[in-house]
Design a protein around this motif. Sequence first.
Motif, PDB file in Angstrom:
ATOM      1  N   ASP A 619       0.855  -1.192   0.217  1.00 13.78           N
ATOM      2  CA  ASP A 619      -0.032  -0.221  -0.149  1.00 13.78           C
ATOM      3  C   ASP A 619       0.844   1.305  -0.021  1.00 13.78           C
ATOM      4  O   ASP A 619       0.360   2.326  -0.627  1.00 13.78           O
ATOM      5  CB  ASP A 619      -0.862  -0.104   1.299  1.00 13.78           C
ATOM      6  N   ALA A 620       2.040   0.976   0.552  1.00 18.75           N
ATOM      7  CA  ALA A 620       2.742   2.366   0.745  1.00 18.75           C
ATOM      8  C   ALA A 620       3.684   2.541  -0.617  1.00 18.75           C
ATOM      9  O   ALA A 620       3.635   3.705  -0.995  1.00 18.75           O
ATOM     10  CB  ALA A 620       4.047   2.108   1.778  1.00 18.75           C
ATOM     11  N   VAL A 621       3.902   1.502  -1.402  1.00 16.15           N
ATOM     12  CA  VAL A 621       4.232   1.452  -2.937  1.00 16.15           C
ATOM     13  C   VAL A 621       3.314   2.114  -3.764  1.00 16.15           C
ATOM     14  O   VAL A 621       3.675   3.126  -4.516  1.00 16.15           O
ATOM     15  CB  VAL A 621       4.664   0.097  -3.174  1.00 16.15           C
ATOM     16  N   GLU A 622       2.084   1.594  -3.647  1.00 17.38           N
ATOM     17  CA  GLU A 622       1.085   2.385  -4.490  1.00 17.38           C
ATOM     18  C   GLU A 622       0.756   3.654  -4.087  1.00 17.38           C
ATOM     19  O   GLU A 622       0.749   4.509  -5.076  1.00 17.38           O
ATOM     20  CB  GLU A 622      -0.301   1.684  -3.830  1.00 17.38           C
ATOM     21  N   LEU A 636       8.785   6.742   5.495  1.00 17.22           N
ATOM     22  CA  LEU A 636       8.197   5.370   6.178  1.00 17.22           C
ATOM     23  C   LEU A 636       8.443   5.393   7.386  1.00 17.22           C
ATOM     24  O   LEU A 636       9.814   5.743   7.897  1.00 17.22           O
ATOM     25  CB  LEU A 636       8.629   4.426   5.411  1.00 17.22           C
ATOM     26  N   SER A 637       7.634   5.115   8.543  1.00 17.12           N
ATOM     27  CA  SER A 637       8.035   5.467  10.053  1.00 17.12           C
ATOM     28  C   SER A 637       8.633   3.991  10.322  1.00 17.12           C
ATOM     29  O   SER A 637       8.749   2.999   9.355  1.00 17.12           O
ATOM     30  CB  SER A 637       6.496   5.230  10.682  1.00 17.12           C
ATOM     31  N   ARG A 641       4.399   1.152   9.670  1.00 16.27           N
ATOM     32  CA  ARG A 641       3.077   1.290   9.473  1.00 16.27           C
ATOM     33  C   ARG A 641       2.292   2.658   8.982  1.00 16.27           C
ATOM     34  O   ARG A 641       1.134   2.998   8.994  1.00 16.27           O
ATOM     35  CB  ARG A 641       2.391   1.275  11.218  1.00 16.27           C
ATOM     36  N   LYS A 642       3.259   3.671   8.976  1.00 16.97           N
ATOM     37  CA  LYS A 642       2.704   5.018   8.488  1.00 16.97           C
ATOM     38  C   LYS A 642       3.743   5.726   7.504  1.00 16.97           C
ATOM     39  O   LYS A 642       5.016   5.282   7.512  1.00 16.97           O
ATOM     40  CB  LYS A 642       2.705   5.850   9.617  1.00 16.97           C
ATOM     41  N   VAL A 643       2.974   6.552   6.757  1.00 18.93           N
ATOM     42  CA  VAL A 643       3.951   7.381   5.734  1.00 18.93           C
ATOM     43  C   VAL A 643       3.477   8.652   5.881  1.00 18.93           C
ATOM     44  O   VAL A 643       2.270   8.985   5.818  1.00 18.93           O
ATOM     45  CB  VAL A 643       3.654   6.813   4.361  1.00 18.93           C
ATOM     46  N   PHE A 660      -0.250   8.984   6.236  1.00 23.07           N
ATOM     47  CA  PHE A 660      -1.175   7.793   5.742  1.00 23.07           C
ATOM     48  C   PHE A 660      -0.843   6.666   6.625  1.00 23.07           C
ATOM     49  O   PHE A 660       0.170   6.087   6.780  1.00 23.07           O
ATOM     50  CB  PHE A 660      -0.657   7.585   4.236  1.00 23.07           C
ATOM     51  N   ASP A 661      -2.100   5.906   7.025  1.00 26.43           N
ATOM     52  CA  ASP A 661      -1.932   4.941   7.948  1.00 26.43           C
ATOM     53  C   ASP A 661      -2.053   3.692   7.032  1.00 26.43           C
ATOM     54  O   ASP A 661      -3.116   3.405   6.282  1.00 26.43           O
ATOM     55  CB  ASP A 661      -2.973   4.858   8.940  1.00 26.43           C
ATOM     56  N   ILE A 662      -1.009   2.844   6.884  1.00 26.20           N
ATOM     57  CA  ILE A 662      -1.004   1.691   5.936  1.00 26.20           C
ATOM     58  C   ILE A 662      -2.131   0.728   6.406  1.00 26.20           C
ATOM     59  O   ILE A 662      -2.828   0.078   5.397  1.00 26.20           O
ATOM     60  CB  ILE A 662       0.544   1.033   5.927  1.00 26.20           C
TER      61      ILE A 662
END
Length: 735
Positions: A619-622, A636-637, A641-643, A660-662
């Motif tokens: 989801d982070a990659v997307e 990225l944290s 878990r978060k970006v 953004f919460d993954i």
Amino acid sequence: MNFCFAVLMILLLLTGCRAGEVAPFMIGQAPAATSQRVTPRPDLTAGDGVEALAGPPPKGSTPSAPDATVRSITAGDGVEASAGSPPKGSTPSAPDATVRSITATPPVQATPTSTSGVVSGKVCYPSSETPPLTIYLQNKATQEITPLNIERGEESYSVSLANGSYIAYARTVGMGLGGAYTCAGAEDPCPFQIKPGQTLEIDLCGWYPAPGLIPAPAHQPEDVVLVRLLQNMYVRSGPHLSDPELELFGADTTFQATGRTADHGWILVEHPELKQPGWLHAPLVQVIGDLNRVPIVEDSADAKTVTQQFVPAIWRSEHNQGMVLFKGEIRDQAGQPVNGFSILLDNGTWSVLSHPTGASHHYPDVGDGRWDVVIDNETDAAGWWTMTVVRYECPDFERGFNAQCKEFTPLSETKLIKVVHPDENIIEANWTCLQDCDQGLYLKAYRKPVAPVRDNWLLYIEDRALKSSPVSPVFDRPEMRRLYDGLPETEDGLRAYLAKNRPILSPNGQYLLINAPEGVTWLAELVTGELREVSRPAVVATWGPDSRQVAYLKKDTLYILDLLSDETRPVWRQDGLVEPAVEWLDQIVVKTAKSSWQISPDNDEAKEIEPVAALLPADAVELIQQKLPPGSAWALSHDRRKVAYNLQVGGPLRNAVYLFDIETKRQTLIGPINGYRVPEIRWSAADDLLFIGATNPKFPSGGAIFTMKPEANVLPDILLESDTAYLVDVFPEPE
């Protein structure tokens, strides 16, 4: 013959300036300003090696105690000189003159009698307030001197005197500046007659005669050149301010010149009270006669210096009641501040250097290019001063700054200025640097370190120097202070370089691998401050898991450096590597855009493997690849878990930071960053704080560093705001 001369401003030299002579520098009177107490940096303190003038009164100064005597001094060739109390042109008939002291506080109107008269009048000091001074009334027949003390702010006097012929003159407390009752067309005091039962008005208004050349009187032989002091002044043993002082003489003392330096900057003089010939600083004195008739006997050190490296810019004066403040700035021809140069101030009794322009750890709050000198006792600072830009050369500046350092190199012409209390007590003197502006004591001024953020170790750039918070001593090394100087002043200069050459912290937090743009890889020990060269040219490197070894690629060959044994061994080679990267977890991985290899650090075995993608949640990659514009800052944290990321909203200088919460795929607006571009975002060690690196569009290599809590609707806090600040990275604080 009663009259009051107009205030004497800086006079042009009557006979013109010869090569090497110093002309007064004119400053305009600033608009009236509210009197204020200025509290700048205390340059003139005992801790800086600067002490107020103390000790015996100068030779020729007027005694202040009752029953003192004043002697007349003759310079020779029939031309009389005064030892200070007898004014210019007076000829006492006896070697000793009795002095009786009177204090007028407040001035009382005296009454004439059958055996005495009264003299009274104005004290026309060229300012809005009269400073403390002493009036001297001298009987020409008996040489008896009657001093009359005038308190600050008093503008008149009145005193009874015995019948006779007198002259009247005044001296300020401190520098002994002279004022007098003078006749038209003359600087010497004019005699007046006291008669029984009469009151005579005598105004003392002739002040501030200018240094420089004045015509010799008709009775003075052509081959005789005299030198007259306008204020208290030291005679020195040599033609330089660093030479020892011989004697302190009072204002109006006259000497005979016997030699000079080639640049006319210093004059060799003789005087009956000098045990040996001595030197006077020429810009501060009056020269009576043709100085070219005096032989050159020595070259001044000042004559060999660069005198056109700095030229005056805007100069002005202001009113200030409480102290004397010299201040200004130095800039280059492009308007950029110039750091590391001092201003030498000299008035004949004080020679003092300003702290070099810009801040140092001694004075961290000074602005770039700025300088100042403060003198609390304005009576000791009134009068004529010279100003010269110099390079401070006293040793061990890092341990301390000495305002009375005598080791310096002059870099400009000497300019003349006057201080008049209180209307011209603030002197602003700005200079323009024409050449070698980077050759001062330091090019980059000291900056206060960023306040530490608990549990985090911040790596940042300021003034193109690598720095850290908490501070590491390694960043005081010259190599680190000029680390990124060679990068271009462009939008992508620093940012593009750091994208491929970001410093790498060792797993134990004790060491840092740093690539320099000039082609060197450094290993910095953050605790001890030691710096060692790993490779030249710079290499692609990474740390081993135990922080004892470094793997790096050099000319298609992989090496391992053991820091304990200082041994380097080749491990693997592959021809034709294009923009490779190196990682070291359990195994060493070398990656290019098309291929990857895995190498064992133990037995040097190597095999080609499938290209390794970045280990990011899908989801982070997307989010990063599909929803963020190219070049957007994101991070990225540590718990993955978060970006945190930045989006421009409405323009390049209007930014919003989002979270953004993954797991929940929820997007939260944290807050705005306006007026900057945002190229860098980092998480704190505990994922409870965001560090935002912002750049100023006018200064694309830096701007500010902010912190923001990763929660909804918060405003940024400024951690560092500087035109040259750039966020590099944030690490857990080393244990």
